[in-house]
Design a protein around this motif. Structure first.
Motif, PDB file in Angstrom:
ATOM      1  N   PHE A 131     -12.281   7.840 -31.595  1.00  0.00           N
ATOM      2  CA  PHE A 131     -11.118   7.764 -30.726  1.00  0.00           C
ATOM      3  C   PHE A 131     -11.433   7.042 -29.418  1.00  0.00           C
ATOM      4  N   ILE A 132     -10.449   6.291 -28.956  1.00  0.00           N
ATOM      5  CA  ILE A 132     -10.538   5.624 -27.660  1.00  0.00           C
ATOM      6  C   ILE A 132     -10.100   6.624 -26.605  1.00  0.00           C
ATOM      7  N   THR A 133     -10.924   6.832 -25.598  1.00  0.00           N
ATOM      8  CA  THR A 133     -10.620   7.837 -24.582  1.00  0.00           C
ATOM      9  C   THR A 133     -10.335   7.240 -23.210  1.00  0.00           C
ATOM     10  N   THR A 134     -10.364   5.920 -23.100  1.00  0.00           N
ATOM     11  CA  THR A 134     -10.107   5.282 -21.812  1.00  0.00           C
ATOM     12  C   THR A 134      -8.641   4.894 -21.677  1.00  0.00           C
ATOM     13  N   SER A 135      -8.241   4.492 -20.473  1.00  0.00           N
ATOM     14  CA  SER A 135      -6.827   4.269 -20.189  1.00  0.00           C
ATOM     15  C   SER A 135      -6.251   3.055 -20.901  1.00  0.00           C
ATOM     16  N   GLY A 136      -7.118   2.129 -21.378  1.00  0.00           N
ATOM     17  CA  GLY A 136      -6.612   0.971 -22.101  1.00  0.00           C
ATOM     18  C   GLY A 136      -5.955   1.351 -23.408  1.00  0.00           C
ATOM     19  N   GLY A 137      -6.489   2.370 -24.066  1.00  0.00           N
ATOM     20  CA  GLY A 137      -5.906   2.875 -25.302  1.00  0.00           C
ATOM     21  C   GLY A 137      -5.681   1.797 -26.342  1.00  0.00           C
ATOM     22  N   VAL A 138      -4.522   1.845 -26.973  1.00  0.00           N
ATOM     23  CA  VAL A 138      -4.128   0.825 -27.947  1.00  0.00           C
ATOM     24  C   VAL A 138      -2.829   0.200 -27.466  1.00  0.00           C
ATOM     25  N   GLY A 139      -2.694  -1.108 -27.687  1.00  0.00           N
ATOM     26  CA  GLY A 139      -1.517  -1.780 -27.137  1.00  0.00           C
ATOM     27  C   GLY A 139      -1.151  -3.044 -27.864  1.00  0.00           C
ATOM     28  N   LEU A 140      -1.250  -4.184 -27.169  1.00  0.00           N
ATOM     29  CA  LEU A 140      -0.777  -5.455 -27.696  1.00  0.00           C
ATOM     30  C   LEU A 140      -1.697  -6.003 -28.779  1.00  0.00           C
ATOM     31  N   ASP A 141      -1.088  -6.505 -29.845  1.00  0.00           N
ATOM     32  CA  ASP A 141      -1.816  -7.066 -30.980  1.00  0.00           C
ATOM     33  C   ASP A 141      -2.129  -8.540 -30.735  1.00  0.00           C
ATOM     34  N   THR A 142      -3.216  -8.992 -31.350  1.00  0.00           N
ATOM     35  CA  THR A 142      -3.643 -10.387 -31.186  1.00  0.00           C
ATOM     36  C   THR A 142      -2.653 -11.383 -31.777  1.00  0.00           C
ATOM     37  N   ALA A 143      -1.708 -10.920 -32.601  1.00  0.00           N
ATOM     38  CA  ALA A 143      -0.703 -11.837 -33.156  1.00  0.00           C
ATOM     39  C   ALA A 143       0.238 -12.364 -32.082  1.00  0.00           C
TER      40      ALA A 143
END
Length: 238
Positions: A131-143
């Motif tokens: 798991f990602i625990t930093t504030s960046g998290g998951v977001g915009l896709d490279t597409a």
């Protein structure tokens, strides 16, 4: 006898007041009962509108907005921040990384990860999940524009992504700078209390129009999720 009657009447009134206070306290603090392994749908979520904010917070377990005034607590599970509120992060209090979540210093055990599968095909937390625990998290896709990794959405800078990527806008005049959810992505959330949920975001626009345009109001998140029961990683709907 008269003194006994006065005492009895006063005692009954106090009992009613205490019972009412106890009920109010319970209603305010107790999360919805048995919301595990059920499909929960949220529409037009805009966060805590009683305070000015750039990041908005939601408690999956309590099914309500988390307040920016109460960040160092287990009051919220996911934060919507970053570029156009597209970065989804968890409530993790023990992070020592420079890029920490808003919950740093609190009790949160949260985190997020993204899976390249549609929501309905994700039945449990994958083995070995990190798991990602930093504030960046998951977001915009490279597409799309500004994406740096696999993401849950694409940012259509020019409004023409549908022609090249099959997702996004198709009208450069009206659909520039729009954000489009990817239906082939699922976010796994570890909640602040350490339980698990799978999350699908379908839109960040008010009323979730099929064809958002540049001026459509945001962020008004529309999403669905399923919480696994405590101690379980299984998302089967029961």
């Amino acid at each position: 006898m008269r003194q006994y009657y006065k005492w009895f009447t006063g005692a009954m009134a106090s009992a009613v007041i205490l019972a009412a206070c106890s009920k109010d306290d319970k209603d305010e603090s107790t999360p919805p009962a048995r919301n595990y392994n059920k499909l929960i749908t949220v529409s037009n979520f805009n966060g805590d509108t009683t305070t000015s904010k750039t990041v908005i917070y939601y408690s999956l377990e309590q099914e309500k907005a988390g307040s920016p005034r109460n960040l160092k607590s287990a009051d919220w599970d996911v934060a919507f921040g970053g570029n156009a509120n597209s970065s989804i992060s968890g409530n993790y209090g023990a992070d020592v990384d420079e890029n920490t979540t808003a919950g740093k210093g609190g009790p949160g055990k949260g985190g997020v990860l993204i899976i390249g599968k549609p929501f309905d095909q994700v039945t449990r937390v994958p083995d070995g999940a990190v798991f990602i625990t930093t504030s960046g998290g998951v977001g915009l896709d490279t597409a799309g524009m500004f994406g740096t990794t696999t993401g849950w959405c694409v940012y259509d800078f020019a409004g023409v992504l549908r022609a090249t990527k099959g997702i996004g806008g198709n009208n450069a005049t009206t659909q520039k700078h729009t954000v489009w959810a990817r239906p082939d992505r699922t976010i796994i959330v570890r909640t602040a209390s350490g339980n698990y949920a799978k999350l699908k975001i379908t839109s960040m626009y008010k009323e979730a129009p099929a064809e958002p345009v540049t001026g459509t109001e945001r962020p008004y998140f529309h999403f669905q999720y399923v919480l696994a029961a405590p101690g379980s990683k299984d998302f089967t709907i029961k």
